[in-house]
Design a protein around this motif. Structure first.
Motif, mmCIF file in Angstrom:
data_model
loop_
_atom_site.group_PDB
_atom_site.id
_atom_site.type_symbol
_atom_site.label_atom_id
_atom_site.label_comp_id
_atom_site.label_asym_id
_atom_site.label_seq_id
_atom_site.Cartn_x
_atom_site.Cartn_y
_atom_site.Cartn_z
ATOM 1 N N ASN A 112 -10.217 14.621 -2.667
ATOM 2 C CA ASN A 112 -10.024 16.057 -2.826
ATOM 3 C C ASN A 112 -9.938 16.729 -1.464
ATOM 4 O O ASN A 112 -10.942 16.983 -0.809
ATOM 5 N N GLY A 113 -8.710 17.028 -1.036
ATOM 6 C CA GLY A 113 -8.496 17.754 0.203
ATOM 7 C C GLY A 113 -8.015 19.167 -0.020
ATOM 8 O O GLY A 113 -7.443 19.793 0.875
ATOM 9 N N THR A 114 -8.270 19.724 -1.240
ATOM 10 C CA THR A 114 -7.696 21.019 -1.603
ATOM 11 C C THR A 114 -8.458 22.209 -1.034
ATOM 12 O O THR A 114 -7.923 23.302 -0.976
ATOM 13 N N ARG A 137 0.838 -1.200 0.000
ATOM 14 C CA ARG A 137 0.000 0.000 0.000
ATOM 15 C C ARG A 137 0.870 1.246 0.000
ATOM 16 O O ARG A 137 1.912 1.291 0.666
ATOM 17 N N PHE A 138 0.439 2.238 -0.754
ATOM 18 C CA PHE A 138 1.082 3.553 -0.733
ATOM 19 C C PHE A 138 0.026 4.598 -0.411
ATOM 20 O O PHE A 138 -1.031 4.640 -1.045
ATOM 21 N N VAL A 139 0.295 5.434 0.590
ATOM 22 C CA VAL A 139 -0.600 6.526 0.963
ATOM 23 C C VAL A 139 0.205 7.817 0.898
ATOM 24 O O VAL A 139 1.229 7.956 1.587
ATOM 25 N N GLY A 140 -0.226 8.735 0.057
ATOM 26 C CA GLY A 140 0.510 9.978 -0.119
ATOM 27 C C GLY A 140 -0.405 11.149 -0.407
ATOM 28 O O GLY A 140 -1.626 11.001 -0.516
ATOM 29 N N LYS A 188 -2.673 18.988 -1.961
ATOM 30 C CA LYS A 188 -3.566 18.274 -1.037
ATOM 31 C C LYS A 188 -4.580 17.352 -1.728
ATOM 32 O O LYS A 188 -5.713 17.198 -1.259
ATOM 33 N N ILE A 189 -4.174 16.714 -2.800
ATOM 34 C CA ILE A 189 -4.959 15.607 -3.344
ATOM 35 C C ILE A 189 -4.422 14.325 -2.710
ATOM 36 O O ILE A 189 -3.238 14.007 -2.835
ATOM 37 N N GLY A 190 -5.269 13.605 -2.014
ATOM 38 C CA GLY A 190 -4.855 12.369 -1.366
ATOM 39 C C GLY A 190 -4.812 11.225 -2.364
ATOM 40 O O GLY A 190 -5.725 11.056 -3.181
ATOM 41 N N VAL A 191 -3.737 10.431 -2.315
ATOM 42 C CA VAL A 191 -3.563 9.280 -3.207
ATOM 43 C C VAL A 191 -3.358 8.037 -2.340
ATOM 44 O O VAL A 191 -2.402 7.952 -1.574
ATOM 45 N N ASP A 192 -4.273 7.085 -2.455
ATOM 46 C CA ASP A 192 -4.211 5.840 -1.691
ATOM 47 C C ASP A 192 -4.238 4.690 -2.695
ATOM 48 O O ASP A 192 -5.217 4.518 -3.419
ATOM 49 N N GLN A 193 -3.143 3.923 -2.754
ATOM 50 C CA GLN A 193 -3.024 2.855 -3.752
ATOM 51 C C GLN A 193 -2.686 1.534 -3.066
ATOM 52 O O GLN A 193 -1.811 1.486 -2.204
ATOM 53 N N ARG A 194 -3.370 0.488 -3.489
ATOM 54 C CA ARG A 194 -3.170 -0.847 -2.937
ATOM 55 C C ARG A 194 -2.875 -1.805 -4.084
ATOM 56 O O ARG A 194 -3.682 -1.947 -5.009
ATOM 57 N N ILE A 195 -1.723 -2.471 -4.036
ATOM 58 C CA ILE A 195 -1.300 -3.409 -5.073
ATOM 59 C C ILE A 195 -1.405 -4.823 -4.512
ATOM 60 O O ILE A 195 -0.799 -5.132 -3.478
ATOM 61 N N SER A 196 -2.165 -5.669 -5.178
ATOM 62 C CA SER A 196 -2.339 -7.056 -4.766
ATOM 63 C C SER A 196 -2.280 -7.956 -5.995
ATOM 64 O O SER A 196 -2.181 -7.469 -7.128
ATOM 65 N N VAL A 197 -2.355 -9.266 -5.770
ATOM 66 C CA VAL A 197 -2.226 -10.240 -6.868
ATOM 67 C C VAL A 197 -3.318 -11.292 -6.729
ATOM 68 O O VAL A 197 -3.586 -11.800 -5.632
#
Length: 347
Positions: free
Chosen positions: A233-235, A203-206, A211-220
């Motif tokens: 949208n946190g702008t 997982r990557f949370v950035g 202030k655009i939140g990016v939450d990414q989850r990589i699975s298989v």
């Protein structure tokens, strides 16, 4: 009933939310051109032009009728998956720290080794821990997307040549384009965040600087790599003409030319050296596919144009999966999934 205005050459039009506007012919471009003298956005059709005080982009509704508000696409609820006839994928994940890459992560199955850098893109900057398979026979102790159970052995699909893989967010504000890129091995690190290892995923949370939140989850799942993305949208203002783009340059050892083909509106097939095939794309209706020369990478989502199904090109190109999200309200989130599918690769 929705009001429909008529565009008149030379006139300034105050288009209100919910109103439509009809032109005498299709627009030459749906992005307005800023007129610095009039301090308005100009739109042209045929030999005519009219002006809008604060409309940066129009969206086609039907024929020659347009709206300043992006259409809202309701996503159906995800269906309950049917039980798989095959055993669940065995997954091992972990994080590790190196001087070159900082905190990075890996995901290991009986087919894939995935290496994810500190800012969420495929391809680690440092070597993986001992005992984790990498393309070491060809000199790589780092990892990107390595199919370690093929015969003959398939090389890492990310690390050969210039390692091009990453993602971009972009939107328009005050007549300007605002974009942030995370493609660490290509030299772009504009979205700060942290990578972590969950039980069966990376997982990557950035957050972007605006202030655009990016939450990414990589699975298989089997031979399918799933990248689940959430943007928030946190702008403090509505985001206009929001885009997300994932770009990846698939290569194999000794041959940086790959045959890339658009097989569906949102999906492409990459046929690498040795007839190694990976599919990449999305079922989301907002997704389209573009191609661009891989080096230097094209990181502007507005410059990547959707290609028609059947487009095929051989060269050192990157595949761009682009999502045209439209307007995202203050505090709202949107979700979508990208899939990299190696089912055609024998193991």
């Amino acid at each position: 009933m929705t009001d429909t205005l008529k565009a008149v050459h030379g006139k300034t039009i105050d288009l209100k939310p919910g109103q439509l506007i009809k032109f005498g012919a299709p627009l030459k471009a749906t992005d307005g051109v800023w007129d610095a003298k009039k301090r308005k956005f100009a739109y042209r059709w045929g030999t005519s032009v009219c002006f809008f005080p604060a409309v940066e982009c129009l969206y086609l509704v039907e024929g020659t009728t347009y709206s300043a508000t992006a259409p809202v696409i309701e996503q159906p609820p995800a269906p309950t998956p049917a039980p798989s006839p095959t055993p669940a994928t065995k997954v091992r994940t972990g994080t590790f720290t190196t001087p070159a890459g900082g905190l990075e992560a890996f995901l290991l199955t009986d087919f894939y080794l995935l290496g994810v850098g500190s800012l969420g893109s495929f391809g680690t900057a440092g070597p993986l821990p001992a005992g984790i398979p990498t393309d070491a026979g060809r000199g790589f102790l780092r990892g990107g997307i390595f199919c370690h159970a093929t015969d003959p052995l398939m090389g890492d699909a990310v690390l050969y040549g210039r390692s091009v893989e990453g993602f971009v967010t972009a939107h328009r504000a005050g007549g300007m384009r605002v974009q942030s890129a995370s493609a660490l091995l290509t030299g772009y690190h504009q979205i700060d965040g942290t990578v972590s290892a969950e039980a069966e995923a990376i997982r990557f949370v950035g957050t972007t600087d605006d202030k655009i939140g990016v939450d990414q989850r990589i699975s298989v799942e089997g031979k399918r790599i799933l990248i689940d993305v959430q943007l928030t949208n946190g702008t403090g203002a509505d985001l206009a003409d929001l885009r997300y783009m994932r770009l990846i340059d698939f290569d194999q050892p000794g041959a940086y030319e790959t045959v890339n083909e658009v097989v569906e509106r949102g999906r492409a097939r990459a046929t690498m050296a040795g007839d190694r095939v990976l599919l990449v794309g999305s079922d989301d209706p907002r997704a389209t596919i573009g191609l661009a020369i891989a080096v230097p990478p094209t990181l502007d989502p507005y410059a990547i144009k959707a290609l028609p199904v059947g487009t095929k090109r051989k060269g050192d190109d990157s595949i761009h999966v682009c999502f045209d999200i439209g307007t995202l309200a203050i505090g709202a989130s949107t979700r979508f999934r990208i899939v990299i599918d190696g089912s055609a690769i024998a193991s």
